[in-house]
Design a protein around this motif. Structure first.
Motif, short mmCIF file in Angstrom:
data_model
loop_
_atom_site.label_atom_id
_atom_site.label_comp_id
_atom_site.label_asym_id
_atom_site.label_seq_id
_atom_site.Cartn_x
_atom_site.Cartn_y
_atom_site.Cartn_z
N TRP A 13 5.95 106.39 -22.99
CA TRP A 13 5.29 105.76 -22.34
C TRP A 13 7.12 105.37 -22.51
O TRP A 13 7.65 105.91 -23.90
CB TRP A 13 4.55 104.63 -22.73
CG TRP A 13 3.41 104.26 -22.50
CD1 TRP A 13 2.63 104.64 -23.12
CD2 TRP A 13 3.00 103.01 -21.54
NE1 TRP A 13 1.41 104.30 -22.77
CE2 TRP A 13 1.81 103.14 -21.79
CE3 TRP A 13 3.86 102.18 -20.49
CZ2 TRP A 13 1.31 102.19 -20.42
CZ3 TRP A 13 2.95 101.32 -20.14
CH2 TRP A 13 1.64 101.04 -19.02
N GLU A 14 7.30 104.82 -21.73
CA GLU A 14 8.84 105.10 -20.95
C GLU A 14 9.88 103.81 -20.07
O GLU A 14 9.15 103.85 -19.02
CB GLU A 14 9.81 106.76 -21.24
CG GLU A 14 11.55 106.10 -20.93
CD GLU A 14 11.41 107.73 -20.62
OE1 GLU A 14 13.31 108.23 -20.65
OE2 GLU A 14 10.97 108.45 -20.28
N HIS A 15 11.22 103.48 -20.72
CA HIS A 15 10.83 102.04 -20.03
C HIS A 15 13.68 102.55 -20.53
O HIS A 15 13.53 103.08 -21.35
CB HIS A 15 11.18 100.76 -19.67
CG HIS A 15 10.05 100.57 -19.18
ND1 HIS A 15 10.32 100.61 -17.73
CD2 HIS A 15 9.10 100.41 -19.00
CE1 HIS A 15 9.16 100.59 -16.66
NE2 HIS A 15 8.10 99.34 -18.20
N THR A 16 14.11 102.34 -19.39
CA THR A 16 15.13 101.79 -19.39
C THR A 16 15.70 101.19 -19.24
O THR A 16 14.93 99.70 -18.84
CB THR A 16 16.08 103.25 -17.88
OG1 THR A 16 15.99 104.80 -18.14
CG2 THR A 16 17.77 103.14 -18.04
N VAL A 17 16.43 101.38 -20.68
CA VAL A 17 16.92 98.92 -20.33
C VAL A 17 17.37 98.78 -20.84
O VAL A 17 18.42 99.07 -21.40
CB VAL A 17 15.74 98.19 -22.08
CG1 VAL A 17 15.25 97.00 -21.81
CG2 VAL A 17 14.21 99.26 -21.46
N ALA A 18 18.46 97.79 -20.05
CA ALA A 18 19.79 96.85 -20.56
C ALA A 18 20.04 96.16 -21.67
O ALA A 18 18.93 95.13 -21.12
CB ALA A 18 20.57 96.77 -19.85
N VAL A 19 20.75 95.46 -22.52
CA VAL A 19 21.04 94.75 -22.95
C VAL A 19 21.52 93.65 -21.74
O VAL A 19 23.00 93.30 -20.92
CB VAL A 19 21.92 94.80 -23.99
CG1 VAL A 19 22.12 93.57 -24.88
CG2 VAL A 19 20.62 95.54 -24.83
N THR A 20 20.89 92.28 -21.61
CA THR A 20 22.10 91.56 -21.02
C THR A 20 22.22 90.44 -21.82
O THR A 20 21.62 89.89 -23.37
CB THR A 20 21.46 90.86 -19.78
OG1 THR A 20 20.03 90.43 -19.88
CG2 THR A 20 20.77 92.08 -19.04
N GLU A 21 23.47 89.11 -21.50
CA GLU A 21 23.23 87.77 -21.63
C GLU A 21 21.71 86.84 -21.70
O GLU A 21 22.00 86.11 -22.59
CB GLU A 21 24.27 87.11 -21.48
CG GLU A 21 26.10 87.34 -22.01
CD GLU A 21 26.81 87.08 -21.08
OE1 GLU A 21 26.64 86.15 -19.55
OE2 GLU A 21 27.99 87.51 -20.92
N ASP A 22 20.95 87.57 -20.67
CA ASP A 22 19.52 86.73 -20.96
C ASP A 22 18.52 87.45 -21.65
O ASP A 22 17.55 86.98 -20.93
CB ASP A 22 19.48 86.38 -19.03
CG ASP A 22 20.74 86.16 -18.49
OD1 ASP A 22 21.34 84.85 -19.08
OD2 ASP A 22 21.01 85.87 -17.67
N GLY A 23 18.59 88.26 -22.29
CA GLY A 23 17.68 89.02 -22.59
C GLY A 23 17.49 90.78 -22.14
O GLY A 23 18.25 91.66 -21.17
N PRO A 24 16.74 91.44 -22.66
CA PRO A 24 16.05 92.32 -22.52
C PRO A 24 16.21 92.68 -20.46
O PRO A 24 15.59 91.94 -20.74
CB PRO A 24 15.40 93.41 -23.04
CG PRO A 24 15.20 92.26 -24.22
CD PRO A 24 16.07 91.00 -23.94
N ARG A 25 17.41 93.92 -20.10
CA ARG A 25 16.41 94.06 -18.29
C ARG A 25 16.16 95.39 -18.50
O ARG A 25 16.45 96.68 -18.21
CB ARG A 25 17.70 93.87 -18.06
CG ARG A 25 17.13 93.98 -16.25
CD ARG A 25 18.39 93.89 -15.70
NE ARG A 25 19.10 94.34 -14.04
CZ ARG A 25 19.46 93.81 -13.41
NH1 ARG A 25 20.80 93.83 -13.62
NH2 ARG A 25 18.78 94.65 -11.73
#
Length: 266
Positions: free
Chosen positions: A247-259
């Motif tokens: 399983w895989e997702h591309t994920v970003a760190v944001t001020e509001d939590g993982p995106r």
């Protein structure tokens, strides 16, 4: 984007606008994966699945990331049963009821990459295979939850491992965390530093900051942690023939939590 020396101390980061551009590429990948899963019926070849994915990607005005990458001949990696990753689609590989299929897919849109993988069954699958896929998803989700400002790279690795061990307790069995493979940085290139292991001690490596992006991709097996590469120089299989999930997702760190940047349509 060129990263200076200071950025080596952090996981490479993007602006809010760049994250939106990556999410657009990721949405193409999500649509392609959903289309592939819908097409993955008994009697369908993995080459036919590849054609489905490529059509969705190109219809969106995007380009398949994988096709031609270091000579890879297809738009998806189709890894069935004991194949872990990097399976080459083939007209001779025809899906059968009970197969466990892992599809890895990437797309480039406006110069930005999206990368995601999904494991699912063909028709009814045995309970052990269903739980294996669920454990791998759970491990990925644990890693995603650790994508927080101030965490370090191996905090994500450790979270993935903890997620695997939690699944083991829930399911009452052991899973093999595939040795030597893992996630990665991603942006205007598909594979970028840093490498993200799927296990390890926390608190090490570059820091996560707002805008940092990683492809999080655990690979688990019903047996060994060891793999070998077939004669095609691509396909990775479990050494003991046990089934694998990815399983895989591309994920970003944001001020509001993982995106999650590779969301799939419902």
């Amino acid at each position: 984007m060129v990263f200076g020396l200071k950025q080596k101390k952090v996981v490479p980061f993007r602006t809010a606008g760049e994250l939106d551009a990556m999410a657009a590429a990721g949405a193409v990948v999500g649509r392609a994966l959903v289309a592939v899963r819908a097409a993955a019926q008994p009697g369908v070849s993995t080459l036919e699945l590849d054609r489905v994915a490529e059509q969705v990607i190109r219809d969106a005005g995007a380009v398949p990331s994988f096709k031609g990458y270091h000579g890879f001949p297809a738009s998806i990696c189709a890894s069935v049963n004991d194949r872990v990753v990097h399976g080459i689609p083939s007209k001779d590989e025809v899906l059968a009821p009970g197969d466990l299929v892992s599809i890895d897919c990437g797309a480039i849109l406006d110069g930005w990459h999206g990368d995601s993988a999904w494991t699912f069954g063909v028709g009814e699958i045995i309970e052990a295979d269903r739980l294996l896929s669920e454990a791998t998803k759970q491990s990925m989700e644990a890693g995603i939850a650790a994508m927080l400002p101030g965490n370090r790279l191996t905090d994500v690795s450790h979270a993935i491992e903890v997620g695997t061990r939690a699944a083991e307790r829930e399911h009452g069995r052991a899973y093999g965390i595939v040795d030597g493979y893992g996630g990665h940085g991603i942006g205007r290139q598909m594979h970028m530093d840093p490498f993200l292991a799927n296990e390890g001690a926390p608190g090490k490596g570059p820091k996560l900051v707002v805008g940092s992006v990683l492809a999080i991709e655990p690979m688990l097996t019903l047996g060994t942690t060891q793999t070998r590469v077939l004669d095609d120089d691509w396909t990775v299989v479990t050494e003991d023939g046990s089934r694998a999930a990815h399983w895989e997702h591309t994920v970003a760190v944001t001020e509001d939590g993982p995106r999650i940047l590779t969301l799939r349509p419902e």
